[in-house]
Motif scaffolding. Structure first.
Motif: not given
Lengths: 244, 244
Positions: B138, B140-142
């Motif tokens: 994701n 947005d949230f790696p």
């Protein structure tokens, strides 16, 4: 696109709840439900561990029974380490998330159950599932923890839903060497190496030249690579001439 | 079958080295190499965390440079969070392990590089790789950690090498209901429900009967299920007769 709900059944340690939230959000999933968390709710250890994925915990549905958490679901998957003798299909995470994507596309509401750290799901929970998910681990060491199991399922969900070109490349925009450029490079090396007496003995020369041409053509050369290789050869020649 | 070597480059916390060993062994991989572990070697925290996978640490090759750890390798994959501007193909873990399986089948010696917890691999390490692995997280949230990245690659390796029937089932050996058994079940219900005045109003009766038959035939009924359903109906009839 709507997504499956991941249900943590009677989770024990807050750290694991937080790690599960992170694992879900890593792959774009943010619908978490929790039944009877051992240490109550909210749980500060869960919040601390979730960090960037804390929103999932704030929005998590808390239920006092598995049945309650599944009330609005039309298809339930249950993750188990060793499938019991229950009469249910057992599938891999890959197949399960492929199925889930199809179902959700047809408007179904899907849940995936994850059991408590120690014991895993009880048969009482598993009987509520339509399908069992079993991760094909090493039978000699089948010790996945809660967050790892969540991670693999979330990963498979994203793999089956988000269009990621199977093979992206950083080389988009690089100028690939054209056939004629590689041809000229081959020619340049062949010519100079011929002068240098590289193709010896004579009866092997043709094979050696063929192999050299093949070497160049086998490589994914950029135009920059080609210029570099021309430069290398030119410099060797300059050097040789200097030494005369 | 021989397997890829997983190389932990300059890992920092022993716990993460141990967790990486567990993740590898969960999916049957046991060839670990480590370059310049920050806290020296052996590392008791690594051993404690690895528990059942401690053998991987005992047998791990320790090197003081990435180059040293790769000396005998013919193809190197490097895992990176954000591919740099280096001219290399970038593939998913799925594609990478599919490639690795093919290469190893052809006798190549494959390595997969994993960077330190904080910073990840440096360009100095990545340039030694033939191919970059990028997990499609994701955006947005790696925030995958070391052991999670190892887990996903090990999982994909097993998925592409170990023959696991795509869909195993616990129902092997169960007696499925035959067509005639389902037919008799349908007939039994239709007959009794007819007596009971279930198919009403008359002009809807045929459709209702068709739907009921379709319901039975749609279900994956076992012979035991069929007996249960016959029993249910018989009991309702007994009960009704008792009440007369």
């Amino acid at each position: 696109m709507s997504q499956p709900v991941f249900v943590l059944v009677r989770p024990q340690m807050g750290e694991n709840i937080g790690a599960a939230a992170r694992a879900m959000w890593n792959f774009g999933l943010d619908r978490m439900r929790i039944t009877s968390p051992r240490d109550g709710w909210p749980n500060q250890k869960a919040v601390a561990m979730a960090s960037g994925a804390g929103r999932l915990l704030d929005e998590a549905g808390i239920f006092d029974s598995t049945a309650g958490a599944l009330q609005d679901r039309t298809h339930v998957f249950a993750t188990t380490a060793r499938p019991r003798g229950l009469t249910k299909p057992v599938v891999t995470p890959e197949r399960a998330m492929e199925m889930a994507a199809g179902m959700i596309g047809r408007g179904e509401k899907v849940a995936v159950l994850f059991g408590p750290e120690r014991a895993g799901l009880e048969n009482d929970d598993v009987v509520r599932a339509n399908t069992i998910i079993n991760v094909p681990v090493n039978p000699d060491f089948p010790s996945l923890n809660l967050a790892q199991c969540v991670l693999l399922c979330a990963y498979e969900w994203r793999r089956h839903t988000v269009e990621t070109a199977p093979e992206r490349t950083d080389m988009a925009g690089t100028q690939w060497a054209t056939g004629i450029e590689v041809e000229k490079l081959s020619g340049h090396y062949e010519e100079r190496l011929d002068e240098a007496g590289f193709f010896f003995p004579a009866h092997k020369a043709d094979t050696m030249k063929l192999n050299l041409r093949n070497l160049w053509s086998r490589m994914p050369l950029t135009q920059a690579d080609v210029q570099t290789l021309h430069g290398v050869l030119r410099q060797m020649v300059r050097w040789k001439n200097r030494r005369d």
